[in-house]
Design a protein around this motif. Structure first.
Motif, mmCIF file in Angstrom:
data_model
loop_
_atom_site.group_PDB
_atom_site.id
_atom_site.type_symbol
_atom_site.label_atom_id
_atom_site.label_comp_id
_atom_site.label_asym_id
_atom_site.label_seq_id
_atom_site.Cartn_x
_atom_site.Cartn_y
_atom_site.Cartn_z
ATOM 1 N N SER A 37 4.558 19.718 -1.907
ATOM 2 C CA SER A 37 3.651 18.917 -1.074
ATOM 3 C C SER A 37 3.755 17.445 -1.428
ATOM 4 O O SER A 37 3.836 16.586 -0.549
ATOM 5 N N HIS A 38 3.787 17.164 -2.747
ATOM 6 C CA HIS A 38 3.932 15.759 -3.174
ATOM 7 C C HIS A 38 5.313 15.215 -2.795
ATOM 8 O O HIS A 38 5.439 14.037 -2.418
ATOM 9 N N VAL A 39 6.329 16.066 -2.858
ATOM 10 C CA VAL A 39 7.676 15.626 -2.464
ATOM 11 C C VAL A 39 7.696 15.251 -0.986
ATOM 12 O O VAL A 39 8.232 14.206 -0.588
ATOM 13 N N ARG A 40 7.093 16.118 -0.156
ATOM 14 C CA ARG A 40 7.088 15.836 1.288
ATOM 15 C C ARG A 40 6.302 14.560 1.607
ATOM 16 O O ARG A 40 6.716 13.756 2.435
ATOM 17 N N GLN A 41 5.160 14.402 0.937
ATOM 18 C CA GLN A 41 4.370 13.185 1.156
ATOM 19 C C GLN A 41 5.169 11.945 0.764
ATOM 20 O O GLN A 41 5.159 10.923 1.472
ATOM 21 N N ALA A 42 5.871 12.034 -0.362
ATOM 22 C CA ALA A 42 6.679 10.896 -0.806
ATOM 23 C C ALA A 42 7.795 10.593 0.186
ATOM 24 O O ALA A 42 8.070 9.424 0.502
ATOM 25 N N GLU A 43 8.450 11.652 0.709
ATOM 26 C CA GLU A 43 9.527 11.444 1.680
ATOM 27 C C GLU A 43 9.011 10.746 2.934
ATOM 28 O O GLU A 43 9.657 9.831 3.473
ATOM 29 N N LYS A 44 7.851 11.175 3.422
ATOM 30 C CA LYS A 44 7.269 10.532 4.607
ATOM 31 C C LYS A 44 6.973 9.065 4.337
ATOM 32 O O LYS A 44 7.205 8.187 5.183
ATOM 33 N N LEU A 45 6.436 8.812 3.143
ATOM 34 C CA LEU A 45 6.117 7.420 2.793
ATOM 35 C C LEU A 45 7.390 6.582 2.646
ATOM 36 O O LEU A 45 7.396 5.390 2.979
ATOM 37 N N THR A 75 0.827 -1.211 0.000
ATOM 38 C CA THR A 75 0.000 0.000 0.000
ATOM 39 C C THR A 75 0.861 1.260 0.000
ATOM 40 O O THR A 75 0.604 2.222 -0.733
ATOM 41 N N VAL A 76 1.913 1.256 0.837
ATOM 42 C CA VAL A 76 2.797 2.430 0.941
ATOM 43 C C VAL A 76 3.512 2.687 -0.384
ATOM 44 O O VAL A 76 3.594 3.830 -0.851
ATOM 45 N N THR A 77 4.040 1.646 -1.027
ATOM 46 C CA THR A 77 4.767 1.840 -2.296
ATOM 47 C C THR A 77 3.814 2.306 -3.403
ATOM 48 O O THR A 77 4.217 3.055 -4.294
ATOM 49 N N ALA A 78 2.560 1.845 -3.350
ATOM 50 C CA ALA A 78 1.585 2.329 -4.327
ATOM 51 C C ALA A 78 1.360 3.831 -4.150
ATOM 52 O O ALA A 78 1.279 4.595 -5.132
ATOM 53 N N ASP A 79 1.265 4.283 -2.881
ATOM 54 C CA ASP A 79 1.115 5.718 -2.611
ATOM 55 C C ASP A 79 2.351 6.500 -3.061
ATOM 56 O O ASP A 79 2.244 7.617 -3.591
ATOM 57 N N ILE A 80 3.534 5.901 -2.831
ATOM 58 C CA ILE A 80 4.772 6.565 -3.270
ATOM 59 C C ILE A 80 4.766 6.745 -4.792
ATOM 60 O O ILE A 80 5.102 7.815 -5.311
ATOM 61 N N GLU A 139 13.664 19.086 5.310
ATOM 62 C CA GLU A 139 13.025 17.771 5.450
ATOM 63 C C GLU A 139 13.971 16.771 6.109
ATOM 64 O O GLU A 139 13.557 15.967 6.943
ATOM 65 N N ARG A 140 15.264 16.845 5.714
ATOM 66 C CA ARG A 140 16.233 15.943 6.349
ATOM 67 C C ARG A 140 16.342 16.217 7.841
ATOM 68 O O ARG A 140 16.432 15.305 8.657
ATOM 69 N N LEU A 141 16.369 17.526 8.194
ATOM 70 C CA LEU A 141 16.433 17.880 9.616
ATOM 71 C C LEU A 141 15.203 17.374 10.361
ATOM 72 O O LEU A 141 15.302 16.885 11.486
ATOM 73 N N ASP A 142 14.034 17.505 9.703
ATOM 74 C CA ASP A 142 12.806 17.000 10.337
ATOM 75 C C ASP A 142 12.885 15.502 10.549
ATOM 76 O O ASP A 142 12.515 14.996 11.614
ATOM 77 N N ARG A 143 13.356 14.781 9.516
ATOM 78 C CA ARG A 143 13.463 13.322 9.645
ATOM 79 C C ARG A 143 14.472 12.946 10.726
ATOM 80 O O ARG A 143 14.243 12.041 11.527
ATOM 81 N N THR A 144 15.613 13.680 10.742
ATOM 82 C CA THR A 144 16.627 13.413 11.771
ATOM 83 C C THR A 144 16.071 13.684 13.160
ATOM 84 O O THR A 144 16.304 12.925 14.108
ATOM 85 N N SER A 145 15.308 14.803 13.271
ATOM 86 C CA SER A 145 14.698 15.135 14.560
ATOM 87 C C SER A 145 13.733 14.056 15.013
ATOM 88 O O SER A 145 13.712 13.672 16.190
ATOM 89 N N ARG A 146 12.929 13.545 14.045
ATOM 90 C CA ARG A 146 11.990 12.479 14.401
ATOM 91 C C ARG A 146 12.726 11.229 14.838
ATOM 92 O O ARG A 146 12.325 10.561 15.791
ATOM 93 N N ARG A 147 13.817 10.915 14.123
ATOM 94 C CA ARG A 147 14.585 9.724 14.510
ATOM 95 C C ARG A 147 15.218 9.890 15.894
ATOM 96 O O ARG A 147 15.252 8.961 16.698
ATOM 97 N N LEU A 148 15.751 11.113 16.150
ATOM 98 C CA LEU A 148 16.342 11.375 17.469
ATOM 99 C C LEU A 148 15.285 11.275 18.562
ATOM 100 O O LEU A 148 15.538 10.733 19.647
ATOM 101 N N GLU A 149 14.092 11.827 18.264
ATOM 102 C CA GLU A 149 13.015 11.756 19.249
ATOM 103 C C GLU A 149 12.606 10.308 19.503
ATOM 104 O O GLU A 149 12.393 9.908 20.648
ATOM 105 N N HIS A 150 12.548 9.536 18.404
ATOM 106 C CA HIS A 150 12.222 8.114 18.549
ATOM 107 C C HIS A 150 13.302 7.397 19.358
ATOM 108 O O HIS A 150 13.000 6.583 20.232
#
Length: 218
Positions: free
Chosen positions: A37-45, A15-20, A123-134
């Motif tokens: 917006s589509h780039v950010r959605q793809a990065e999250k997926l 399902t996720v790869t289909a959305d990507i 976006e990379r900083l956001d992802r890094t922040s999320r990983r650090l928080e996790h």
């Protein structure tokens, strides 16, 4: 149970790869904020797909050897597919930038490229922040689990110590009881020997009395 969980992960991954694929296709068809917006959605997926692959790899290790080989091959193909999707997204982004460059010129391209890099860095900083928080949450949970284990071990140690003290008390009590029983046995043996001696003495006295009585009458 583990196989069923793997199948669930595979369905989620599909399902996720289909959305990507959908969002990557939309990147080439839009500009500006809608494109981003589509780039950010793809990065999250992509992040979600990577996490699913990590979960699948962990579950594959729990399979028996035959199933492990089958699912390991599947996970490798999923990784290859995800890498291809990431390349497709980069190509889609570069394709849009190239068209804009032809239409608007180098200055506009440089400005757009800098803006895109800034967005990518954000976006990379956001992802890094999320990983650090996790990671922080995982560390806190691990610390709490460790503290609970230490508390349980301390409680178990106290229980073992109490049990050991009770055993020592029981051993002491049994030792005293054993000594008392030994003393009683000695007294019983002594009393029996005394009774036997008295019995023998009575037999001798009676025998002597009978002997002299018979001799006197004869």
């Amino acid at each position: 149970m583990a196989t069923s969980l793997l199948e669930s992960y595979e369905q989620q991954y599909s399902t996720v790869t289909a959305d990507i694929t959908f969002h990557v296709g939309q990147i080439a068809c839009h500009h500006g904020a809608e494109k981003q917006s589509h780039v950010r959605q793809a990065e999250k997926l992509f992040d979600e797909a990577s996490e699913l692959l990590e979960q699948m790899e962990l579950e594959v290790k729990e399979q028996d050897p035959r199933e492990r080989q089958k699912y390991s091959t599947r996970v490798k193909s999923y990784k290859t597919e995800l890498l291809k999707l990431q390349k497709d997204m980069k190509k889609a982004k570069l394709g849009i930038d190239a068209n804009r460059d032809e239409l608007l010129g180098d200055d506009t391209h440089d400005s757009e490229d800098q803006r895109a890099r800034l967005l990518d860095n954000t976006e990379r900083l956001d992802r890094t922040s999320r990983r650090l928080e996790h990671g922080y949450r995982a560390a806190v949970e691990t610390e709490q689990i460790g503290a609970q284990i230490m508390e349980d071990l301390h409680s178990q140690r106290q229980t073992i110590q109490k049990s050991r003290n009770r055993l020592e008390e029981m051993n002491t009590t049994l030792g005293k009881s054993s000594r008392v029983l030994s003393g009683m046995m000695r007294r019983i043996i002594q009393n029996r020997i005394l009774l036997i001696g008295i019995g023998l003495l009575l037999v001798i006295v009676i025998s002597v009395a009978i002997y002299f009585t018979v001799r006197r009458h004869s």
